[in-house]
Design a protein around this motif. Structure first.
Motif, short mmCIF file in Angstrom:
data_model
loop_
_atom_site.label_atom_id
_atom_site.label_comp_id
_atom_site.label_asym_id
_atom_site.label_seq_id
_atom_site.Cartn_x
_atom_site.Cartn_y
_atom_site.Cartn_z
N ARG A 160 8.88 6.96 -5.74
CA ARG A 160 9.78 7.79 -6.22
C ARG A 160 10.46 7.56 -7.04
O ARG A 160 11.13 6.28 -7.21
N SER A 161 10.60 8.22 -8.15
CA SER A 161 11.14 7.82 -9.55
C SER A 161 10.55 6.57 -9.81
O SER A 161 11.58 5.63 -10.58
N GLY A 162 9.46 6.26 -9.98
CA GLY A 162 8.86 5.00 -10.39
C GLY A 162 8.91 3.75 -9.30
O GLY A 162 8.20 2.73 -9.56
N GLU A 163 9.66 3.85 -8.26
CA GLU A 163 10.02 2.64 -7.22
C GLU A 163 8.99 3.10 -6.07
O GLU A 163 8.90 3.87 -5.29
N LYS A 164 8.29 2.08 -5.66
CA LYS A 164 7.51 1.99 -4.40
C LYS A 164 8.30 2.42 -3.21
O LYS A 164 9.04 1.61 -2.90
N ILE A 165 7.79 3.28 -2.17
CA ILE A 165 8.51 3.64 -1.33
C ILE A 165 7.70 3.40 0.03
O ILE A 165 8.07 3.12 1.16
N LYS A 166 6.18 3.48 -0.07
CA LYS A 166 5.41 3.73 1.37
C LYS A 166 3.86 3.52 0.99
O LYS A 166 3.72 3.92 -0.43
N GLU A 167 3.34 3.20 1.92
CA GLU A 167 1.90 3.46 1.47
C GLU A 167 1.33 4.55 2.83
O GLU A 167 1.66 4.42 3.88
N GLY A 168 0.22 5.13 2.52
CA GLY A 168 -0.19 6.11 3.66
C GLY A 168 -0.95 7.19 2.85
O GLY A 168 -0.84 7.46 1.65
N ILE A 169 -1.62 7.90 3.65
CA ILE A 169 -2.36 9.22 3.15
C ILE A 169 -1.42 10.14 2.50
O ILE A 169 -1.80 10.56 1.41
N SER A 170 -0.35 10.36 3.22
CA SER A 170 0.51 11.30 2.61
C SER A 170 2.04 11.07 2.92
O SER A 170 2.30 9.71 3.41
N TYR A 171 2.77 11.79 2.32
CA TYR A 171 4.30 11.29 2.54
C TYR A 171 5.10 12.80 2.69
O TYR A 171 4.82 13.78 2.36
N THR A 172 5.87 12.60 3.77
CA THR A 172 6.71 13.48 4.06
C THR A 172 8.24 13.30 4.15
O THR A 172 8.59 12.05 4.69
N GLY A 173 9.05 14.06 3.51
CA GLY A 173 10.74 13.85 3.68
C GLY A 173 11.27 14.91 2.82
O GLY A 173 10.75 15.81 2.41
N TYR A 174 12.54 14.37 2.68
CA TYR A 174 13.59 15.26 2.08
C TYR A 174 13.47 14.93 0.36
O TYR A 174 13.68 13.66 0.24
N PHE A 175 13.79 15.87 -0.48
CA PHE A 175 13.58 15.44 -1.73
C PHE A 175 14.87 16.14 -2.63
O PHE A 175 15.15 17.14 -2.39
N GLY A 176 15.53 15.18 -3.40
CA GLY A 176 16.68 15.68 -4.04
C GLY A 176 16.23 16.52 -5.31
O GLY A 176 15.08 16.43 -5.65
N PRO A 177 17.10 17.31 -5.69
CA PRO A 177 16.69 18.19 -7.03
C PRO A 177 16.32 17.32 -8.30
O PRO A 177 15.53 17.80 -9.10
N GLU A 178 16.86 16.05 -8.53
CA GLU A 178 16.30 15.46 -9.38
C GLU A 178 15.32 14.34 -9.06
O GLU A 178 14.89 13.38 -10.08
#
Length: 360
Positions: A160-178
């Motif tokens: 997210r914005s260049g920073e590693k957040i997780k590993e996995g086949i997919s990613y689910t969550g809330y996303f801010g406008p930016e």
């Protein structure tokens, strides 16, 4: 993985895999083995030259090492009838069928494989699914995809914005406008996918710029930076209380614009993550008659100014002529003959003259 064996008697080439999918920017190795008779016509046969190729000039294969498209990116490896082609910094244009050829010291000892290895170069892409857009955020599921099946079932790293957040086949969550999100294959983190993000505030432009005259051709253009690419919709604020869309697409064209088209326009840019609208732009269409009337007024003003100027020049010239005809000394006033004082003075002067003549 599939193996392809091509042979002709004791001559042949075997490819370890016939189809390879590799990431753009990465390095790939294509493996094969080849064989030829140990002895032929009382001659000990040895391989003198090996090469890989994707195209031919005439009936001659073009060695990849001499192909300008692969300059500095191709290496040949192998020994004891093993062959390896290594291509670095893969490009999408490297997608092709790669074939192997070897030449021995025997006069007829040449072999070219008729088939080869199909290489497909792909980049990763983030696919957005099941989005739900709220006032300040968006809920969605992201999946990492490639145009071909990679060699193994990879695990992915999410950013997210260049920073590693997780590993996995997919990613689910809330996303801010930016926010922006990307993925990479684990172990090949240097080759991240392009980021996905909501549209930036779109810009709306009018062409041609300047005064808009009734009957002319006018185009409004909407653009925004977004991934996935945005779809555009045009709206008119004035006289459109329900804000019904005028047109879908980046351009709104007026082939022959009319005065009734005057008003405030704006566009929206929308993708799976969010929608944003542009600032309103004012379109003021001028009636042709107004243009003609303004031109007539301007012509009349110019004619009046010319007339005044000519009159000024005439008056100035007249004053100049009058000043050149006047004497420099004041003119003495002479009494008329009917003045008595004038008559007495004249008589006295006459008598004096006569006395002077008598003396002479």
């Amino acid at each position: 993985m599939s193996t392809l064996v091509q042979s002709q008697d004791d001559w042949g080439v075997t490819y370890t895999s016939t189809e390879i999918c590799a990431l753009k920017g990465s390095t790939v190795d294509i493996h094969c083995t080849y064989r030829y008779p140990a002895y032929l016509d009382h001659l000990t046969v040895t391989a003198e030259k090996t090469l890989w190729f994707t195209k031919q000039e005439g009936d001659q294969p073009v060695d990849l090492r001499t192909d300008s498209e692969y300059e500095g990116r191709v290496e040949y490896h192998g020994h004891q009838k093993n062959c390896i082609l290594r291509i670095t910094d893969l490009r999408e244009t490297d997608s092709a069928v790669y074939k192997f050829r070897f030449i021995t010291n025997h006069p007829t000892g040449k072999y070219t494989a008729s088939s080869g290895v199909t290489l497909t170069v792909t980049d990763l892409r983030v696919q957005v699914s099941r989005p739900s857009v709220y006032q300040f955020s968006t809920w969605a599921e992201l999946q990492c995809h490639s145009s071909c099946r990679l060699a193994s079932c990879p695990s992915y790293v999410w950013y997210r914005s260049g920073e590693k957040i997780k590993e996995g086949i997919s990613y689910t969550g809330y996303f801010g406008p930016e926010d922006n999100y990307s993925c990479a294959v684990k172990g090949q983190e240097d080759f991240q996918s392009p980021s996905v993000y909501a549209p930036k505030v779109p810009s709306a432009l009018v062409s041609p710029s300047g005064e808009i005259v009734e009957g002319s051709s006018v185009t409004l253009t909407c653009s925004s930076d977004a991934n996935p690419a945005a779809t555009y919709t045009w709206y008119k604020e004035n006289g459109n209380p329900d804000h019904k869309p005028l047109k879908t697409g980046p351009q709104l064209d007026f082939v022959s614009i009319q005065s009734s088209d005057s008003g405030e326009y704006y566009c929206s840019a929308e993708n799976a993550l969010r929608s944003k609208r542009s600032d309103s732009m004012s379109i003021n269409v001028k009636w042709k008659g107004t243009i003609y009337m303004n031109a007539a007024r301007l012509t009349l003003i110019i004619l009046i100014l010319i007339t005044v100027f000519l009159l000024y020049l005439w008056i100035r010239k007249k004053k100049t002529l009058n000043s050149t005809t006047e004497p420099s000394d004041p003119v003495q006033t002479v009494q008329s003959d009917s003045d008595p004082e004038y008559e007495n003075l004249t008589a006295a002067q006459t008598e004096a003259t006569e006395e002077q003549e008598d003396l002479v």
